[in-house]
Scaffold this motif. Structure first.
Motif, mmCIF file in Angstrom:
data_model
loop_
_atom_site.group_PDB
_atom_site.id
_atom_site.type_symbol
_atom_site.label_atom_id
_atom_site.label_comp_id
_atom_site.label_asym_id
_atom_site.label_seq_id
_atom_site.Cartn_x
_atom_site.Cartn_y
_atom_site.Cartn_z
ATOM 1 N N GLN A 146 5.748 14.986 -3.839
ATOM 2 C CA GLN A 146 6.854 14.030 -3.808
ATOM 3 C C GLN A 146 6.481 12.766 -3.044
ATOM 4 O OE1 GLN A 146 9.565 14.389 -5.736
ATOM 5 N NE2 GLN A 146 8.426 16.189 -6.420
ATOM 6 N N MET A 147 5.688 12.915 -1.983
ATOM 7 C CA MET A 147 5.253 11.741 -1.222
ATOM 8 C C MET A 147 4.322 10.873 -2.050
ATOM 9 S SD MET A 147 5.594 9.978 1.446
ATOM 10 C CE MET A 147 6.482 11.096 2.524
ATOM 11 N N TYR A 148 3.441 11.505 -2.819
ATOM 12 C CA TYR A 148 2.565 10.737 -3.723
ATOM 13 C C TYR A 148 3.408 9.918 -4.699
ATOM 14 C CZ TYR A 148 -2.121 12.570 -2.625
ATOM 15 O OH TYR A 148 -3.323 12.844 -2.025
ATOM 16 N N ARG A 149 4.404 10.536 -5.275
ATOM 17 C CA ARG A 149 5.249 9.833 -6.245
ATOM 18 C C ARG A 149 5.998 8.672 -5.583
ATOM 19 N NH1 ARG A 149 6.286 11.846 -11.141
ATOM 20 N NH2 ARG A 149 8.323 10.790 -11.145
ATOM 21 N N THR A 150 6.521 8.906 -4.377
ATOM 22 C CA THR A 150 7.242 7.849 -3.662
ATOM 23 C C THR A 150 6.325 6.658 -3.394
ATOM 24 O OG1 THR A 150 8.714 9.439 -2.608
ATOM 25 C CG2 THR A 150 8.506 7.289 -1.549
ATOM 26 N N LEU A 151 5.115 6.952 -2.937
ATOM 27 C CA LEU A 151 4.160 5.886 -2.640
ATOM 28 C C LEU A 151 3.729 5.162 -3.910
ATOM 29 C CD1 LEU A 151 2.017 7.717 0.044
ATOM 30 C CD2 LEU A 151 3.430 5.678 0.404
ATOM 31 N N PHE A 152 3.608 5.891 -5.007
ATOM 32 C CA PHE A 152 3.220 5.256 -6.267
ATOM 33 C C PHE A 152 4.225 4.186 -6.661
ATOM 34 C CE2 PHE A 152 3.721 5.003 -10.898
ATOM 35 C CZ PHE A 152 2.445 4.572 -11.261
ATOM 36 N N PHE A 153 5.494 4.546 -6.678
ATOM 37 C CA PHE A 153 6.510 3.582 -7.115
ATOM 38 C C PHE A 153 6.677 2.445 -6.104
ATOM 39 C CE2 PHE A 153 7.769 7.455 -9.475
ATOM 40 C CZ PHE A 153 7.616 6.941 -10.753
ATOM 41 N N ARG A 154 6.411 2.727 -4.839
ATOM 42 C CA ARG A 154 6.448 1.657 -3.833
ATOM 43 C C ARG A 154 5.318 0.656 -4.085
ATOM 44 N NH1 ARG A 154 6.248 3.658 2.178
ATOM 45 N NH2 ARG A 154 8.258 4.515 1.495
ATOM 46 N N TYR A 155 4.110 1.172 -4.298
ATOM 47 C CA TYR A 155 2.970 0.285 -4.560
ATOM 48 C C TYR A 155 3.174 -0.500 -5.859
ATOM 49 C CZ TYR A 155 -0.065 2.229 -0.881
ATOM 50 O OH TYR A 155 -0.618 2.593 0.316
ATOM 51 N N MET A 156 3.692 0.168 -6.870
ATOM 52 C CA MET A 156 3.885 -0.516 -8.157
ATOM 53 C C MET A 156 4.918 -1.626 -8.023
ATOM 54 S SD MET A 156 1.785 0.709 -10.439
ATOM 55 C CE MET A 156 2.511 0.328 -12.040
ATOM 56 N N SER A 157 5.963 -1.393 -7.252
ATOM 57 C CA SER A 157 6.997 -2.424 -7.060
ATOM 58 C C SER A 157 6.453 -3.631 -6.303
ATOM 59 C CB SER A 157 8.196 -1.842 -6.317
ATOM 60 O OG SER A 157 7.872 -1.535 -4.980
ATOM 61 N N GLN A 158 5.383 -3.399 -5.541
ATOM 62 C CA GLN A 158 4.739 -4.482 -4.799
ATOM 63 C C GLN A 158 3.552 -5.075 -5.566
ATOM 64 O OE1 GLN A 158 3.663 -2.478 -1.175
ATOM 65 N NE2 GLN A 158 5.771 -2.368 -0.393
ATOM 66 N N ALA A 178 -3.861 -1.511 -8.328
ATOM 67 C CA ALA A 178 -5.152 -0.857 -8.073
ATOM 68 C C ALA A 178 -5.006 0.210 -6.990
ATOM 69 C CB ALA A 178 -6.200 -1.884 -7.679
ATOM 70 N N GLU A 179 -4.261 -0.136 -5.929
ATOM 71 C CA GLU A 179 -4.055 0.833 -4.846
ATOM 72 C C GLU A 179 -3.277 2.051 -5.346
ATOM 73 O OE1 GLU A 179 -3.516 -2.362 -4.639
ATOM 74 O OE2 GLU A 179 -4.330 -3.203 -2.778
#
Length: 322
Positions: free
Chosen positions: A39-51, A55-56
Motif C-alpha cells: 500500500q505504501m508503494y502504491r501511495t508513493l507511486f501516485f504521489r510521484y506521478m502527480s508531481q 522516472a522516480e
C-alpha cells in the motif's frame, strides 16, 4: 549556481530521497509486512506521478516488484509491474533497450499461469509499438520468446519469435520443439509453417535464416539442398523465387508441389497471401478472409481488432503447428 548545476543538484536530492524511501520499504517487506509495504508503494507511486516525477515513480515500482518477487509475493509484484507500465504510458516515455529489458525481466518472474501476466504482456507490447502499429517492438518480442522457450511454452514462444527479427533463435527453438514434441515425419512441417508466416509478414530475411538454420541444425534432416523431404525442397525453391518475383515460377512451383502442400490446408492460404505480396497476384474476389482462416491471418498480420499479446493466443496461437 548555474541552471545546469541546479538541475544536477535537484536530481541528486531526488535520487537520495528515493533511496531512503526504498530502504524503509525494504525493511517492511523483510519483516513480512507485505500488505503495508504494498500500500505504501502504491501511495508513493501516485504521489510521484502527480508531481510529474515519472522516472522516480517507475524506478521505485520496478525495484519494488523485484523485491516482492524475491519473497514470492506474486500479486503485489504483478500490481507494481502494472504500475511500471502505467508510468510509461502516462509519461510518454520513449522506447529504449533498458526499459524493454526491465519489462521482459518482470514478465519472466510472473507466474506463467496468472491472468496478470496476460494483461501485462498485452499492455507492454502495445506500449512498445510507440504508435507505429499494433505488432510491438521486435526486441521485446524476442525477449518474451526467449523466456517462453525456457519455460518450454513452445507455441507462444514461436508466436513472439515471428514478430521479432531473430530468425536464428526461432529456428533453434523449433529444432528443440520438433525433437521434444513432434513426430519424426513432421520435421519439415515445423519449419514450413514458420517460413510461410515470416513471408506473410514480409520478412524475407528471417524466413531465409529460419529455414537455413533449422535445416542445418536439425538432427533428423540430411544435409541439402536438395533434401529428402519434398516440402523442404519446395521451401528452398520458394525462397529463391521470392527474390526473383516471377509469377510463372511461383505458379509452376505451387502446382508441382501440391501433394506436399496438401498436408496442411493452411499452406495454400498462406501462399495466396505470399503471391499477392511478392508476385503481383490480385486478391481474391471476397474483400477479406472469413471464419477461422480470417482470424488466423488477421492475428498474424496484426489487422484484427484484438490487441497483440497472449490474449490473442490463449486458446492457440495463430501459428499452431499441431
Amino acid at each position: 549556481m548555474s541552471e545546469q548545476e541546479s538541475l544536477k543538484s535537484s536530481s541528486a536530492r531526488n535520487r537520495g530521497g528515493v533511496q531512503r524511501v526504498e530502504g524503509k520499504l525494504r525493511a517492511s517487506v523483510e519483516r513480512g509486512d507485505y500488505y503495508e509495504a504494498h500500500q505504501m508503494y502504491r501511495t508513493l507511486f501516485f504521489r510521484y506521478m502527480s508531481q510529474a516525477k515519472h522516472a522516480e515513480a517507475r524506478e521505485l515500482m520496478y525495484n519494488g516488484a523485484l523485491l516482492f518477487f524475491s519473497y514470492n509475493q506474486q500479486n503485489s509484484a504483478a500490481d507494481l509491474s502494472m504500475l511500471v507500465l502505467e508510468s510509461l504510458e502516462k509519461s510518454g516515455a520513449k522506447v529504449d533497450d533498458e526499459t524493454l529489458d526491465h519489462l521482459a525481466k518482470l514478465f519472466s518472474l510472473m507466474d506463467p499461469n496468472s491472468p496478470e501476466r496476460v494483461a501485462f504482456v498485452s499492455r507492454a507490447i502495445k506500449w512498445s509499438s510507440g504508435g507505429s502499429g499494433k505488432l510491438g517492438h521486435p526486441k521485446l518480442h524476442q525477449l518474451l520468446a526467449l523466456t517462453l522457450w525456457k519455460e518450454q511454452n513452445y507455441s507462444e514462444s514461436r508466436y513472439h519469435f515471428l514478430h521479432s527479427s531473430d530468425g536464428e533463435g526461432c529456428a533453434q527453438m523449433l529444432v528443440e520443439y520438433s525433437s521434444a514434441r513432434g513426430f519424426h515425419g513432421e520435421v519439415d512441417m515445423f519449419v514450413a509453417q514458420a517460413v510461410l508466416q515470416f513471408l506473410c509478414l514480409k520478412n524475407k530475411t528471417s524466413a531465409l535464416v529460419v529455414f537455413t538454420t533449422y535445416t542445418q541444425k536439425h538432427p533428423s534432416i540430411e544435409k541439402g539442398p536438395p533434401y529428402v523431404q519434398p516440402l523442404l525442397n519446395f521451401l528452398w525453391f520458394l525462397l529463391l523465387a521470392v527474390d526473383g518475383g516471377k509469377l510463372t515460377v511461383f505458379t509452376v512451383l505451387c502446382e508441382q508441389y501440391q501433394p506436399s502442400l496438401k498436408r496442411d490446408p493452411m499452406y495454400n492460404e498462406y501462399l495466396d497471401r505470399i503471391g499477392q505480396l511478392f508476385f503481383g497476384v490480385p486478391p481474391k474476389q471476397s474483400s477479406s478472409y472469413g471464419g477461422l482462416l480470417g482470424n488466423l491471418l488477421n492475428s498474424l498480420m496484426g489487422s484484427g481488432e484484438e490487441e497483440e499479446g497472449e490474449e490473442a493466443q490463449e486458446d492457440s496461437s495463430p501459428i499452431e503447428l499441431d
